[in-house]
Scaffold this motif. Structure first.
Motif, short mmCIF file in Angstrom:
data_model
loop_
_atom_site.label_atom_id
_atom_site.label_comp_id
_atom_site.label_asym_id
_atom_site.label_seq_id
_atom_site.Cartn_x
_atom_site.Cartn_y
_atom_site.Cartn_z
N MET A 1 0.83 -1.20 0.00
CA MET A 1 0.00 0.00 0.00
C MET A 1 0.87 1.26 0.00
O MET A 1 0.51 2.24 -0.63
CB MET A 1 -0.94 -0.03 1.20
CG MET A 1 -1.96 1.04 1.16
SD MET A 1 -2.97 0.90 -0.32
CE MET A 1 -4.48 1.50 0.23
N ASN A 2 1.98 1.21 0.70
CA ASN A 2 2.87 2.38 0.73
C ASN A 2 3.38 2.72 -0.67
O ASN A 2 3.48 3.89 -1.03
CB ASN A 2 4.06 2.15 1.67
CG ASN A 2 3.65 2.19 3.12
OD1 ASN A 2 2.62 2.77 3.47
ND2 ASN A 2 4.44 1.56 3.97
N LYS A 3 3.70 1.68 -1.45
CA LYS A 3 4.18 1.91 -2.81
C LYS A 3 3.09 2.59 -3.64
O LYS A 3 3.38 3.51 -4.41
CB LYS A 3 4.59 0.57 -3.44
CG LYS A 3 5.19 0.71 -4.81
CD LYS A 3 5.64 -0.65 -5.33
CE LYS A 3 6.23 -0.54 -6.72
NZ LYS A 3 6.61 -1.85 -7.26
N THR A 4 1.85 2.16 -3.49
CA THR A 4 0.74 2.76 -4.23
C THR A 4 0.55 4.21 -3.85
O THR A 4 0.36 5.08 -4.71
CB THR A 4 -0.56 1.96 -3.96
OG1 THR A 4 -0.36 0.62 -4.38
CG2 THR A 4 -1.74 2.56 -4.71
N ILE A 5 0.61 4.50 -2.56
CA ILE A 5 0.43 5.87 -2.09
C ILE A 5 1.55 6.77 -2.58
O ILE A 5 1.29 7.88 -3.08
CB ILE A 5 0.33 5.90 -0.55
CG1 ILE A 5 -0.98 5.25 -0.11
CG2 ILE A 5 0.42 7.33 -0.02
CD1 ILE A 5 -1.08 4.97 1.37
#
Length: 64
Positions: A1-5
């Protein structure tokens, strides 16, 4: 999720920066930074649907 954000933040930043550099307008830059990624997300959804269909067709052709 961090990569997406972080990718979303990067995408918004690039869209804003390029538009601001081309127009000199913070308002237009901000508008494009919001609209372009939203449209891109919808287009990507349909791109994936078509891509999956093509992959299935390709796999069916290879299997036959």
């Amino acid at each position: 999720m961090n990569k997406t954000i972080t990718f979303a933040i990067l995408h918004f930043s690039v869209a804003f920066s390029v538009t601001y550099l081309l127009t000199g307008s913070v308002v237009i830059g901000g508008t494009v930074a919001l609209i372009e990624p939203a449209i891109n997300t919808v287009v990507f959804y349909f791109h994936e649907k078509v891509w999956r269909k093509l992959e299935r067709h390709s796999n069916d052709t290879i299997s036959a």
